[in-house]
Motif scaffolding. Structure first.
Motif, PDB file in Angstrom:
ATOM      1  N   VAL A   1       0.900  -1.278  -0.017  1.00 26.47           N
ATOM      2  CA  VAL A   1       0.063  -0.052   0.037  1.00 26.47           C
ATOM      3  C   VAL A   1       0.872   1.267   0.013  1.00 26.47           C
ATOM      4  O   VAL A   1       1.762   1.349   0.790  1.00 26.47           O
ATOM      5  CB  VAL A   1      -0.938   0.010   1.175  1.00 26.47           C
ATOM      6  CG1 VAL A   1      -1.844   1.198   1.360  1.00 26.47           C
ATOM      7  CG2 VAL A   1      -1.744  -1.236   1.406  1.00 26.47           C
ATOM      8  N   ARG A   2       0.650   2.010  -0.971  1.00 27.33           N
ATOM      9  CA  ARG A   2       1.487   3.511  -1.054  1.00 27.33           C
ATOM     10  C   ARG A   2       0.680   4.467  -0.583  1.00 27.33           C
ATOM     11  O   ARG A   2      -0.543   4.646  -1.125  1.00 27.33           O
ATOM     12  CB  ARG A   2       1.931   3.584  -2.480  1.00 27.33           C
ATOM     13  CG  ARG A   2       2.593   4.768  -2.523  1.00 27.33           C
ATOM     14  CD  ARG A   2       3.364   5.049  -3.834  1.00 27.33           C
ATOM     15  NE  ARG A   2       3.990   6.533  -4.041  1.00 27.33           N
ATOM     16  CZ  ARG A   2       4.906   6.949  -4.706  1.00 27.33           C
ATOM     17  NH1 ARG A   2       5.357   5.992  -5.771  1.00 27.33           N
ATOM     18  NH2 ARG A   2       5.214   8.082  -4.705  1.00 27.33           N
ATOM     19  N   LEU A   3       1.226   5.366   0.219  1.00 23.36           N
ATOM     20  CA  LEU A   3       0.303   6.562   0.717  1.00 23.36           C
ATOM     21  C   LEU A   3       1.301   7.799   0.281  1.00 23.36           C
ATOM     22  O   LEU A   3       2.491   7.887   0.634  1.00 23.36           O
ATOM     23  CB  LEU A   3       0.168   6.737   2.326  1.00 23.36           C
ATOM     24  CG  LEU A   3      -0.518   5.510   2.814  1.00 23.36           C
ATOM     25  CD1 LEU A   3      -0.616   5.685   4.555  1.00 23.36           C
ATOM     26  CD2 LEU A   3      -1.880   5.292   2.398  1.00 23.36           C
ATOM     27  N   ASP A   4       0.554   8.705  -0.328  1.00 24.43           N
ATOM     28  CA  ASP A   4       1.211   9.966  -0.727  1.00 24.43           C
ATOM     29  C   ASP A   4       0.601  11.351  -0.103  1.00 24.43           C
ATOM     30  O   ASP A   4      -0.673  11.354  -0.289  1.00 24.43           O
ATOM     31  CB  ASP A   4       1.061  10.327  -2.297  1.00 24.43           C
ATOM     32  CG  ASP A   4       1.807   9.017  -2.978  1.00 24.43           C
ATOM     33  OD1 ASP A   4       3.130   8.709  -3.006  1.00 24.43           O
ATOM     34  OD2 ASP A   4       1.412   8.416  -3.855  1.00 24.43           O
ATOM     35  N   ASN A   5       1.145  11.895   1.037  1.00 19.75           N
ATOM     36  CA  ASN A   5       0.571  12.728   1.481  1.00 19.75           C
ATOM     37  C   ASN A   5       0.698  14.117   0.738  1.00 19.75           C
ATOM     38  O   ASN A   5       1.854  14.701   0.867  1.00 19.75           O
ATOM     39  CB  ASN A   5       1.075  13.111   2.807  1.00 19.75           C
ATOM     40  CG  ASN A   5       0.593  14.240   3.714  1.00 19.75           C
ATOM     41  OD1 ASN A   5      -0.281  14.894   3.119  1.00 19.75           O
ATOM     42  ND2 ASN A   5       1.048  14.662   4.886  1.00 19.75           N
TER      43      ASN A   5
END
Length: 300
Positions: free
Chosen positions: A122-126
């Protein structure tokens, strides 16, 4: 005004009694019932306000992408030659990213020391301009269980635990991150050892694996379900390798070794686990998972 009190006062007023006198004549039971109705009305009103705030409050911009894999590692033995076995499959596109060695005649080759996992990345980009603190990420999928292990990109401290399982077999794995900086990205990897249940699911013909549902919450945002985007499987692996090494263009390298066994070696007599291999899948084509065979290195 609660319905029971309104009806009581109305009936008594029609009987010629003043409102003040009617209030004085209310029984204790009527007052308790009226108070309960008032509390219920106020609670409903507060719940509606909270729902409107959650529904229409703008959330910090967080992008979520997911890729799913099945990974096998072990050894093949053909005659007295022992060779590293490495297979990575893209479960979303149902294709093979790499496989070494290429499939050979099964009656001449046996598989030993086989280990298999399911990987959810899972990739999260803030992409917002603010820190996200006390971030909680819930991943709901059939591909997790009590043996699932979590790892994260460098410089990000993350812990995770399996919190619940629904009646339809979906498991909710919740990940806690202390802080995700503005314009920062993190890849979370959930690794689950293959068991008979997962093997049975992945062995079904024409299998399609659903993208997991994800929910987010933090000090800056209410609990909400962001849109989850499937990420190209090879792109995810290359990006993770770059994050781990700190170098752009870092190779996703698998070390492949060959060894000549002596006749007394116990590995020649080891149990053949070929029947536990994952079902064969076609090689990924450009535009799906993209085949990664070029990143498999051989050391003989």
């Amino acid at each position: 005004m609660p319905a029971v009190i309104f009806k009581t006062l109305s009936s008594r007023k029609r009987g010629g009694i003043s409102v003040r006198e009617a209030i004085r004549r209310l029984s204790l039971g009527e007052m308790f019932q009226g108070a309960a109705e008032l509390v219920a009305i106020l609670s409903l009103f507060v719940a509606i306000i909270i729902w409107l705030i959650i529904r229409f409050q703008p959330h910090p911009d967080v992008h979520v992408g997911v890729a799913l894999y099945a990974y096998e590692r072990g050894f093949t033995v053909e005659g007295t030659t022992k060779t590293t076995l490495s297979v990575m499959q893209d479960l979303v596109s149902n294709c093979t990213l790499w496989q070494f060695p290429e499939p050979l005649h099964k009656n001449r080759v046996k598989t030993i020391d086989l280990h298999s996992w399911v990987l959810s990345k899972v990739r999260l980009d803030n992409v917002s301009g603010q820190d996200l603190t006390n971030l909680r990420v819930g991943v709901v999928s059939r591909l997790h269980n009590m043996s699932t292990e979590l790892s994260a990109s460098p410089k990000v401290e993350a812990t995770g635990t399996l919190e619940s399982t629904s009646q339809d077999g979906l498991h909710k794995y919740v990940i806690s991150i202390a802080t995700l900086a503005p314009n920062a990205s993190v890849i979370l990897s959930l690794q689950t050892p293959m068991n008979d249940n997962l093997r049975r699911v992945l062995s079904q013909e024409h299998i399609t694996v659903r993208i997991p549902a994800v929910f987010l919450s933090a000090d800056q945002i209410w609990n909400f379900h962001p849109t989850v985007t499937p990420i190209n499987a090879s792109t995810m692996l290359k990006t993770e390798a770059e994050m781990q090494s700190g170098e752009r263009g870092a190779a996703v390298t698998e070390k492949v070794e060959k060894k000549i066994l002596e006749s007394p070696d116990r590995e020649l007599l080891a149990e053949d686990l070929s029947n536990r291999l994952l079902p064969a899948a076609p090689h990924c084509q450009e535009g799906t998972g993209d085949r990664l065979v070029e990143f498999v290195g051989a050391n003989e």
